[in-house]
Design a protein around this motif. Sequence first.
Motif, PDB file in Angstrom:
ATOM      1  N   GLY A   9       0.794  -1.215   0.000  1.00 49.83           N
ATOM      2  CA  GLY A   9       0.000   0.000   0.000  1.00 49.83           C
ATOM      3  C   GLY A   9       0.825   1.262   0.000  1.00 49.83           C
ATOM      4  O   GLY A   9       1.944   1.301  -0.515  1.00 49.83           O
ATOM      5  N   ALA A  10       0.302   2.312   0.631  1.00 44.37           N
ATOM      6  CA  ALA A  10       0.875   3.651   0.523  1.00 44.37           C
ATOM      7  C   ALA A  10       2.256   3.768   1.150  1.00 44.37           C
ATOM      8  O   ALA A  10       3.056   4.623   0.752  1.00 44.37           O
ATOM      9  N   ASN A  11       2.566   2.940   2.150  1.00 49.54           N
ATOM     10  CA  ASN A  11       3.868   3.011   2.812  1.00 49.54           C
ATOM     11  C   ASN A  11       4.557   1.657   2.728  1.00 49.54           C
ATOM     12  O   ASN A  11       4.686   0.934   3.727  1.00 49.54           O
ATOM     13  N   PRO A  12       5.017   1.301   1.525  1.00 48.76           N
ATOM     14  CA  PRO A  12       5.572  -0.043   1.344  1.00 48.76           C
ATOM     15  C   PRO A  12       6.882  -0.251   2.083  1.00 48.76           C
ATOM     16  O   PRO A  12       7.729   0.638   2.145  1.00 48.76           O
ATOM     17  N   ALA A  13       7.014  -1.440   2.662  1.00 53.76           N
ATOM     18  CA  ALA A  13       8.273  -1.816   3.308  1.00 53.76           C
ATOM     19  C   ALA A  13       9.313  -2.126   2.244  1.00 53.76           C
ATOM     20  O   ALA A  13       8.987  -2.657   1.179  1.00 53.76           O
ATOM     21  N   LEU A  14      10.567  -1.791   2.525  1.00 52.17           N
ATOM     22  CA  LEU A  14      11.633  -2.117   1.599  1.00 52.17           C
ATOM     23  C   LEU A  14      11.938  -3.603   1.680  1.00 52.17           C
ATOM     24  O   LEU A  14      12.057  -4.173   2.766  1.00 52.17           O
ATOM     25  N   THR A  15      12.048  -4.222   0.524  1.00 57.00           N
ATOM     26  CA  THR A  15      12.333  -5.644   0.422  1.00 57.00           C
ATOM     27  C   THR A  15      13.732  -5.850  -0.122  1.00 57.00           C
ATOM     28  O   THR A  15      14.132  -5.203  -1.089  1.00 57.00           O
ATOM     29  N   ALA A  16      14.473  -6.758   0.493  1.00 58.84           N
ATOM     30  CA  ALA A  16      15.772  -7.201  -0.019  1.00 58.84           C
ATOM     31  C   ALA A  16      15.575  -8.614  -0.556  1.00 58.84           C
ATOM     32  O   ALA A  16      15.307  -9.544   0.202  1.00 58.84           O
ATOM     33  N   HIS A  17      15.703  -8.738  -1.854  1.00 60.83           N
ATOM     34  CA  HIS A  17      15.377  -9.984  -2.554  1.00 60.83           C
ATOM     35  C   HIS A  17      16.697 -10.644  -2.953  1.00 60.83           C
ATOM     36  O   HIS A  17      17.409 -10.155  -3.829  1.00 60.83           O
ATOM     37  N   TYR A  18      17.040 -11.745  -2.266  1.00 60.41           N
ATOM     38  CA  TYR A  18      18.337 -12.397  -2.464  1.00 60.41           C
ATOM     39  C   TYR A  18      18.228 -13.503  -3.511  1.00 60.41           C
ATOM     40  O   TYR A  18      17.224 -14.221  -3.585  1.00 60.41           O
ATOM     41  N   THR A  19      19.275 -13.622  -4.324  1.00 60.64           N
ATOM     42  CA  THR A  19      19.295 -14.617  -5.399  1.00 60.64           C
ATOM     43  C   THR A  19      20.605 -15.397  -5.364  1.00 60.64           C
ATOM     44  O   THR A  19      21.664 -14.845  -5.083  1.00 60.64           O
ATOM     45  N   ASP A  20      20.506 -16.694  -5.674  1.00 56.62           N
ATOM     46  CA  ASP A  20      21.717 -17.507  -5.789  1.00 56.62           C
ATOM     47  C   ASP A  20      21.395 -18.751  -6.618  1.00 56.62           C
ATOM     48  O   ASP A  20      20.367 -18.831  -7.271  1.00 56.62           O
ATOM     49  N   GLN A  21      22.309 -19.713  -6.598  1.00 55.05           N
ATOM     50  CA  GLN A  21      22.197 -20.948  -7.372  1.00 55.05           C
ATOM     51  C   GLN A  21      21.917 -20.646  -8.852  1.00 55.05           C
ATOM     52  O   GLN A  21      20.985 -21.155  -9.456  1.00 55.05           O
ATOM     53  N   HIS A  22      22.771 -19.800  -9.419  1.00 53.53           N
ATOM     54  CA  HIS A  22      22.652 -19.435 -10.828  1.00 53.53           C
ATOM     55  C   HIS A  22      22.977 -20.628 -11.722  1.00 53.53           C
ATOM     56  O   HIS A  22      23.913 -21.375 -11.455  1.00 53.53           O
ATOM     57  N   ARG A  23      22.185 -20.783 -12.776  1.00 49.44           N
ATOM     58  CA  ARG A  23      22.414 -21.857 -13.741  1.00 49.44           C
ATOM     59  C   ARG A  23      22.244 -21.324 -15.159  1.00 49.44           C
ATOM     60  O   ARG A  23      21.466 -20.377 -15.387  1.00 49.44           O
ATOM     61  N   SER A  24      22.958 -21.940 -16.067  1.00 49.39           N
ATOM     62  CA  SER A  24      22.842 -21.577 -17.478  1.00 49.39           C
ATOM     63  C   SER A  24      21.843 -22.508 -18.163  1.00 49.39           C
ATOM     64  O   SER A  24      21.915 -23.731 -18.006  1.00 49.39           O
ATOM     65  N   PHE A  25      20.912 -21.897 -18.908  1.00 48.08           N
ATOM     66  CA  PHE A  25      19.937 -22.637 -19.698  1.00 48.08           C
ATOM     67  C   PHE A  25      20.030 -22.123 -21.137  1.00 48.08           C
ATOM     68  O   PHE A  25      19.719 -20.956 -21.408  1.00 48.08           O
ATOM     69  N   ALA A  26      20.491 -22.983 -22.035  1.00 42.97           N
ATOM     70  CA  ALA A  26      20.603 -22.624 -23.451  1.00 42.97           C
ATOM     71  C   ALA A  26      21.357 -21.309 -23.647  1.00 42.97           C
ATOM     72  O   ALA A  26      20.996 -20.489 -24.485  1.00 42.97           O
ATOM     73  N   GLY A  27      22.382 -21.112 -22.837  1.00 46.39           N
ATOM     74  CA  GLY A  27      23.249 -19.950 -23.003  1.00 46.39           C
ATOM     75  C   GLY A  27      22.873 -18.720 -22.209  1.00 46.39           C
ATOM     76  O   GLY A  27      23.606 -17.728 -22.229  1.00 46.39           O
ATOM     77  N   LEU A  28      21.751 -18.733 -21.488  1.00 46.81           N
ATOM     78  CA  LEU A  28      21.346 -17.606 -20.648  1.00 46.81           C
ATOM     79  C   LEU A  28      21.335 -18.045 -19.189  1.00 46.81           C
ATOM     80  O   LEU A  28      20.950 -19.180 -18.876  1.00 46.81           O
ATOM     81  N   VAL A  29      21.731 -17.138 -18.301  1.00 46.32           N
ATOM     82  CA  VAL A  29      21.933 -17.481 -16.898  1.00 46.32           C
ATOM     83  C   VAL A  29      20.815 -16.882 -16.039  1.00 46.32           C
ATOM     84  O   VAL A  29      20.500 -15.690 -16.142  1.00 46.32           O
ATOM     85  N   PHE A  30      20.222 -17.741 -15.192  1.00 46.14           N
ATOM     86  CA  PHE A  30      19.150 -17.323 -14.292  1.00 46.14           C
ATOM     87  C   PHE A  30      19.475 -17.784 -12.872  1.00 46.14           C
ATOM     88  O   PHE A  30      19.939 -18.917 -12.681  1.00 46.14           O
ATOM     89  N   PRO A  31      19.205 -16.946 -11.866  1.00 46.53           N
ATOM     90  CA  PRO A  31      19.269 -17.449 -10.494  1.00 46.53           C
ATOM     91  C   PRO A  31      18.070 -18.370 -10.262  1.00 46.53           C
ATOM     92  O   PRO A  31      16.936 -18.006 -10.572  1.00 46.53           O
ATOM     93  N   THR A  32      18.312 -19.547  -9.731  1.00 47.21           N
ATOM     94  CA  THR A  32      17.211 -20.500  -9.559  1.00 47.21           C
ATOM     95  C   THR A  32      16.658 -20.504  -8.130  1.00 47.21           C
ATOM     96  O   THR A  32      15.694 -21.216  -7.850  1.00 47.21           O
ATOM     97  N   ARG A  33      17.244 -19.704  -7.257  1.00 47.89           N
ATOM     98  CA  ARG A  33      16.751 -19.619  -5.881  1.00 47.89           C
ATOM     99  C   ARG A  33      16.621 -18.150  -5.499  1.00 47.89           C
ATOM    100  O   ARG A  33      17.584 -17.385  -5.626  1.00 47.89           O
ATOM    101  N   ARG A  34      15.436 -17.773  -5.001  1.00 48.59           N
ATOM    102  CA  ARG A  34      15.157 -16.393  -4.602  1.00 48.59           C
ATOM    103  C   ARG A  34      14.487 -16.383  -3.236  1.00 48.59           C
ATOM    104  O   ARG A  34      13.579 -17.184  -2.983  1.00 48.59           O
TER     105      ARG A  34
END
Length: 242
Positions: A189-214
């Motif tokens: 809502g009007a006063n949103p809390a700040l979120t820290a969104h952590y990512t890890d376990q990066h993997r390559s799929f067909a040449g592009l890399v995505f973090p698979t854990r958030r």
Amino acid sequence: MSDLLEHVLDAHGGLDRWRQLRQIAVHARIDGVTWHAKGFGEAMLDSHITLDPHHQNVSYAPFLTAGRRSRFEPDRVAIETLDGEVVAERVGPRRAFAGHQFSTKWDELHLAYFTGYAMWNYLTAPFLFTWPGTVAEEIEPWDENGESWRRLKVTFPPDVATHNPEQVFYYGQDGLLRRHDYAGEVVHGANPALTAHYTDQHRSFAGLVFPTRRRALRTNPDNTPRTDLVAVSIDLLDVRLT
């Protein structure tokens, strides 16, 4: 384009490879206290998502009920049968969050909007930063977990459906995403809390890399994460690129 953005794009597979992409399909396990607060409990635990990487167009199928799917675009969301019959729809869906707080329950169309734009943003970054009207600039580094992370402050134009206009992305020396800060306007809502969104376990799929854990955590006033609860967790079980 800044040298950091160039480094980040290359680390995630490169802009040329990204431009060849036509569709992303993922199987994900999605959980966290947010879904319970909004009235959907464990409804997202087994999510199958397809999206257009170059336009904000996302579908979850099945969506809540067998035989139905969601359809997200920035200006419209819908619930459809699998053969395309519209069951419910909402035009101008972001306006439907006016007056909400974290404890406000959602309906199915609220859920379709949030899960649609959020997953699209997560799966298209950092290539989204090259969109017209999007500004990415390097700011001072941040030290955490014994590492020094370089940071991009990214300002999104009004036509991009996202958490909030200005967000911060943290990258390791390898150019891969470690953390993503934002304020979830439609969740809080009007006063949103700040979120820290952590990512890890990066993997390559067909040449592009995505973090698979958030893992999305609330933050303390000093920008450190609170570890007492997980607002949202996302585990990518499979990624298929076309």
